[in-house]
Design an enzyme around this catalytic site. Sequence first.
Site, PDB file in Angstrom:
ATOM      1  N   ASP A   8       0.860  -1.173   0.000  1.00 18.83           N
ATOM      2  CA  ASP A   8       0.000   0.000   0.000  1.00 18.83           C
ATOM      3  C   ASP A   8       0.906   1.236   0.000  1.00 18.83           C
ATOM      4  O   ASP A   8       2.120   1.124  -0.166  1.00 18.83           O
ATOM      5  CB  ASP A   8      -0.981  -0.024   1.178  1.00 18.83           C
ATOM      6  CG  ASP A   8      -0.315   0.131   2.533  1.00 18.83           C
ATOM      7  OD1 ASP A   8       0.933   0.244   2.604  1.00 18.83           O
ATOM      8  OD2 ASP A   8      -1.043   0.133   3.534  1.00 18.83           O
ATOM      9  N   CYS A  65       2.894  -3.357   4.125  1.00 22.49           N
ATOM     10  CA  CYS A  65       2.026  -2.252   4.506  1.00 22.49           C
ATOM     11  C   CYS A  65       2.607  -1.665   5.785  1.00 22.49           C
ATOM     12  O   CYS A  65       3.783  -1.879   6.080  1.00 22.49           O
ATOM     13  CB  CYS A  65       0.566  -2.686   4.642  1.00 22.49           C
ATOM     14  SG  CYS A  65       0.166  -3.779   6.023  1.00 22.49           S
ATOM     15  N   HIS A  98       7.962 -25.179   8.528  1.00 19.45           N
ATOM     16  CA  HIS A  98       6.878 -25.896   9.206  1.00 19.45           C
ATOM     17  C   HIS A  98       5.496 -25.675   8.593  1.00 19.45           C
ATOM     18  O   HIS A  98       4.647 -26.561   8.662  1.00 19.45           O
ATOM     19  CB  HIS A  98       6.824 -25.506  10.685  1.00 19.45           C
ATOM     20  CG  HIS A  98       8.027 -25.928  11.449  1.00 19.45           C
ATOM     21  ND1 HIS A  98       8.122 -25.760  12.805  1.00 19.45           N
ATOM     22  CD2 HIS A  98       9.210 -26.495  11.060  1.00 19.45           C
ATOM     23  CE1 HIS A  98       9.289 -26.217  13.235  1.00 19.45           C
ATOM     24  NE2 HIS A  98       9.972 -26.655  12.175  1.00 19.45           N
ATOM     25  N   HIS A 133       4.848 -32.027   9.491  1.00 23.88           N
ATOM     26  CA  HIS A 133       4.313 -30.709   9.169  1.00 23.88           C
ATOM     27  C   HIS A 133       3.316 -30.772   8.008  1.00 23.88           C
ATOM     28  O   HIS A 133       2.393 -29.975   7.939  1.00 23.88           O
ATOM     29  CB  HIS A 133       5.452 -29.742   8.854  1.00 23.88           C
ATOM     30  CG  HIS A 133       6.444 -29.629   9.959  1.00 23.88           C
ATOM     31  ND1 HIS A 133       6.127 -29.119  11.194  1.00 23.88           N
ATOM     32  CD2 HIS A 133       7.752 -29.999  10.016  1.00 23.88           C
ATOM     33  CE1 HIS A 133       7.189 -29.154  11.974  1.00 23.88           C
ATOM     34  NE2 HIS A 133       8.191 -29.695  11.283  1.00 23.88           N
TER      35      HIS A 133
END
Length: 146
Positions: A8, A65, A98, A133
């Site tokens: 942004d 941002c 992970h 994972h």
Amino acid sequence: MKIAIGNDHVGIELKPIIIRFLKELGHEVEDFGAFTNERTDYPEYGKKVAENVAAGKADLGILICGTGVGISIAANKVKGIRAVVCSEPYSAKLSREHNNTNILAFGSRVIGSEMAKMIVQNWLEAEFEGGRHQNRVTMIAGIENE
């Protein structure tokens, strides 16, 4: 690797530094804006980058941002996206190992350019470990598909 990047208006100054760094590391970068410091809404850019990554047009994405939080929330609304906000390298590394994150977000009001580079480098160099994972990432995708 091809990396989609978006921001942004608050991330406008940090983005060119990160783009330059990514190119120095040998990556191709596609910039989805914003391109000026005029006030804009971060969900627009989070969505653009996330859709590009989810469609396989980019390997990974980076979002900037003020805090990284809002833009990552927007990105995580796109199916198949696992965006993470990181303000230090260790969490960035583990998020890839992970959680197989595919978008990294950070805040230009939270970290400086050198910390951002360290976070990006650790995130990019990490690889998903799979194994135990993988089951958890599959569970997350299952929630997304409910």
